[in-house]
Design a protein around this motif. Structure first.
Motif, PDB file in Angstrom:
ATOM      1  N   SER A   1      30.775  54.629   8.496  1.00  0.00           N
ATOM      2  CA  SER A   1      30.979  55.918   9.149  1.00  0.00           C
ATOM      3  C   SER A   1      29.798  56.210  10.056  1.00  0.00           C
ATOM      4  O   SER A   1      28.643  56.030   9.657  1.00  0.00           O
ATOM      5  N   LEU A   2      30.064  56.678  11.269  1.00  0.00           N
ATOM      6  CA  LEU A   2      28.980  57.078  12.145  1.00  0.00           C
ATOM      7  C   LEU A   2      28.402  58.426  11.718  1.00  0.00           C
ATOM      8  O   LEU A   2      27.340  58.821  12.170  1.00  0.00           O
ATOM      9  N   TYR A   3      29.084  59.112  10.799  1.00  0.00           N
ATOM     10  CA  TYR A   3      28.517  60.313  10.190  1.00  0.00           C
ATOM     11  C   TYR A   3      27.659  59.847   9.015  1.00  0.00           C
ATOM     12  O   TYR A   3      28.158  59.297   8.031  1.00  0.00           O
ATOM     13  N   GLY A   4      26.365  59.980   9.153  1.00  0.00           N
ATOM     14  CA  GLY A   4      25.448  59.554   8.104  1.00  0.00           C
ATOM     15  C   GLY A   4      25.157  58.067   8.107  1.00  0.00           C
ATOM     16  O   GLY A   4      24.435  57.586   7.240  1.00  0.00           O
ATOM     17  N   ALA A   5      25.724  57.302   9.056  1.00  0.00           N
ATOM     18  CA  ALA A   5      25.568  55.833   9.078  1.00  0.00           C
ATOM     19  C   ALA A   5      25.862  55.264   7.699  1.00  0.00           C
ATOM     20  O   ALA A   5      25.174  54.404   7.179  1.00  0.00           O
ATOM     21  N   HIS A   6      26.924  55.748   7.100  1.00  0.00           N
ATOM     22  CA  HIS A   6      27.247  55.503   5.699  1.00  0.00           C
ATOM     23  C   HIS A   6      28.209  54.324   5.541  1.00  0.00           C
ATOM     24  O   HIS A   6      29.297  54.336   6.112  1.00  0.00           O
ATOM     25  N   VAL A   7      27.805  53.318   4.783  1.00  0.00           N
ATOM     26  CA  VAL A   7      28.694  52.185   4.510  1.00  0.00           C
ATOM     27  C   VAL A   7      29.701  52.632   3.453  1.00  0.00           C
ATOM     28  O   VAL A   7      29.333  52.962   2.328  1.00  0.00           O
ATOM     29  N   GLN A   8      30.975  52.669   3.831  1.00  0.00           N
ATOM     30  CA  GLN A   8      32.020  53.154   2.941  1.00  0.00           C
ATOM     31  C   GLN A   8      32.810  52.041   2.272  1.00  0.00           C
ATOM     32  O   GLN A   8      33.464  52.267   1.262  1.00  0.00           O
ATOM     33  N   SER A   9      32.764  50.856   2.845  1.00  0.00           N
ATOM     34  CA  SER A   9      33.539  49.754   2.287  1.00  0.00           C
ATOM     35  C   SER A   9      32.843  48.445   2.602  1.00  0.00           C
ATOM     36  O   SER A   9      32.295  48.267   3.697  1.00  0.00           O
ATOM     37  N   TYR A  10      32.875  47.542   1.629  1.00  0.00           N
ATOM     38  CA  TYR A  10      32.390  46.174   1.837  1.00  0.00           C
ATOM     39  C   TYR A  10      33.233  45.268   0.954  1.00  0.00           C
ATOM     40  O   TYR A  10      33.250  45.415  -0.271  1.00  0.00           O
ATOM     41  N   ILE A  11      33.955  44.352   1.599  1.00  0.00           N
ATOM     42  CA  ILE A  11      34.838  43.442   0.874  1.00  0.00           C
ATOM     43  C   ILE A  11      34.514  42.002   1.282  1.00  0.00           C
ATOM     44  O   ILE A  11      34.843  41.577   2.388  1.00  0.00           O
ATOM     45  N   PRO A  12      33.855  41.253   0.406  1.00  0.00           N
ATOM     46  CA  PRO A  12      33.618  39.835   0.701  1.00  0.00           C
ATOM     47  C   PRO A  12      34.959  39.093   0.808  1.00  0.00           C
ATOM     48  O   PRO A  12      35.930  39.449   0.127  1.00  0.00           O
ATOM     49  N   LYS A  13      34.993  38.084   1.629  1.00  0.00           N
ATOM     50  CA  LYS A  13      36.229  37.314   1.832  1.00  0.00           C
ATOM     51  C   LYS A  13      36.792  36.831   0.490  1.00  0.00           C
ATOM     52  O   LYS A  13      36.077  36.274  -0.332  1.00  0.00           O
ATOM     53  N   GLY A  14      38.073  37.081   0.285  1.00  0.00           N
ATOM     54  CA  GLY A  14      38.751  36.634  -0.925  1.00  0.00           C
ATOM     55  C   GLY A  14      38.439  37.469  -2.157  1.00  0.00           C
ATOM     56  O   GLY A  14      38.863  37.120  -3.254  1.00  0.00           O
ATOM     57  N   GLN A  15      37.695  38.557  -1.998  1.00  0.00           N
ATOM     58  CA  GLN A  15      37.291  39.396  -3.122  1.00  0.00           C
ATOM     59  C   GLN A  15      37.915  40.790  -3.003  1.00  0.00           C
ATOM     60  O   GLN A  15      38.623  41.086  -2.047  1.00  0.00           O
ATOM     61  N   LYS A  16      37.605  41.630  -3.952  1.00  0.00           N
ATOM     62  CA  LYS A  16      38.020  43.029  -3.932  1.00  0.00           C
ATOM     63  C   LYS A  16      36.862  43.886  -3.441  1.00  0.00           C
ATOM     64  O   LYS A  16      35.718  43.430  -3.371  1.00  0.00           O
ATOM     65  N   GLU A  17      37.170  45.124  -3.150  1.00  0.00           N
ATOM     66  CA  GLU A  17      36.155  46.105  -2.745  1.00  0.00           C
ATOM     67  C   GLU A  17      35.003  46.103  -3.741  1.00  0.00           C
ATOM     68  O   GLU A  17      35.232  46.108  -4.952  1.00  0.00           O
ATOM     69  N   VAL A  18      33.762  46.086  -3.236  1.00  0.00           N
ATOM     70  CA  VAL A  18      32.616  46.095  -4.137  1.00  0.00           C
ATOM     71  C   VAL A  18      31.906  47.453  -4.178  1.00  0.00           C
ATOM     72  O   VAL A  18      31.031  47.651  -5.018  1.00  0.00           O
ATOM     73  N   LEU A  19      32.264  48.359  -3.297  1.00  0.00           N
ATOM     74  CA  LEU A  19      31.630  49.679  -3.279  1.00  0.00           C
ATOM     75  C   LEU A  19      32.538  50.732  -3.894  1.00  0.00           C
ATOM     76  O   LEU A  19      33.748  50.695  -3.727  1.00  0.00           O
ATOM     77  N   TRP A  20      31.920  51.672  -4.569  1.00  0.00           N
ATOM     78  CA  TRP A  20      32.647  52.787  -5.158  1.00  0.00           C
ATOM     79  C   TRP A  20      32.462  53.998  -4.257  1.00  0.00           C
ATOM     80  O   TRP A  20      31.351  54.291  -3.806  1.00  0.00           O
TER      81      TRP A  20
END
Length: 106
Positions: A40-59
């Motif tokens: 998100s450009l609001y807060g430069a906040h990482v909202q999602s990160y999904i390694p290839k072949g994996q599930k979402e790692v961020l809550w």
């Protein structure tokens, strides 16, 4: 810059594009051979990160308001210029002002 201007200037098809996210905040969707992410450009906040072949790692908290003036909860926030409450002024936001700022290219 609005979303169209960001895409016109910085988008790389298949790798980075800008759009509207929750709360109508501008987001960058990033993809490469190893992972995908949403920032998100609001807060430069990482909202999602999904390694290839994996599930979402961020809550992400279901209690996030996605409202300007409120911090996004969960993910990876930018805490700047302090962490936790301000040392001398309790009226200042927790973890600094950076996570309550619109980030962009100026």
């Amino acid at each position: 810059m609005d979303i169209q201007q960001l895409n016109n200037k910085f988008a790389i098809p298949g790798h980075i594009e800008f759009g509207a996210g929750q709360g109508n905040f501008t987001i960058a969707r990033i993809a490469n051979a190893n992972a995908t992410a949403i920032i998100s450009l609001y807060g430069a906040h990482v909202q999602s990160y999904i390694p290839k072949g994996q599930k979402e790692v961020l809550w992400m908290s279901p209690q996030s308001a996605f409202t300007e003036g409120k911090a996004i909860r969960g993910g990876i926030p930018v805490c700047f210029p302090w962490f936790g409450p301000h040392a001398t002024d309790t009226q200042k936001p927790m973890h600094g002002f950076a996570r309550l700022s619109k980030w962009g290219i100026y």
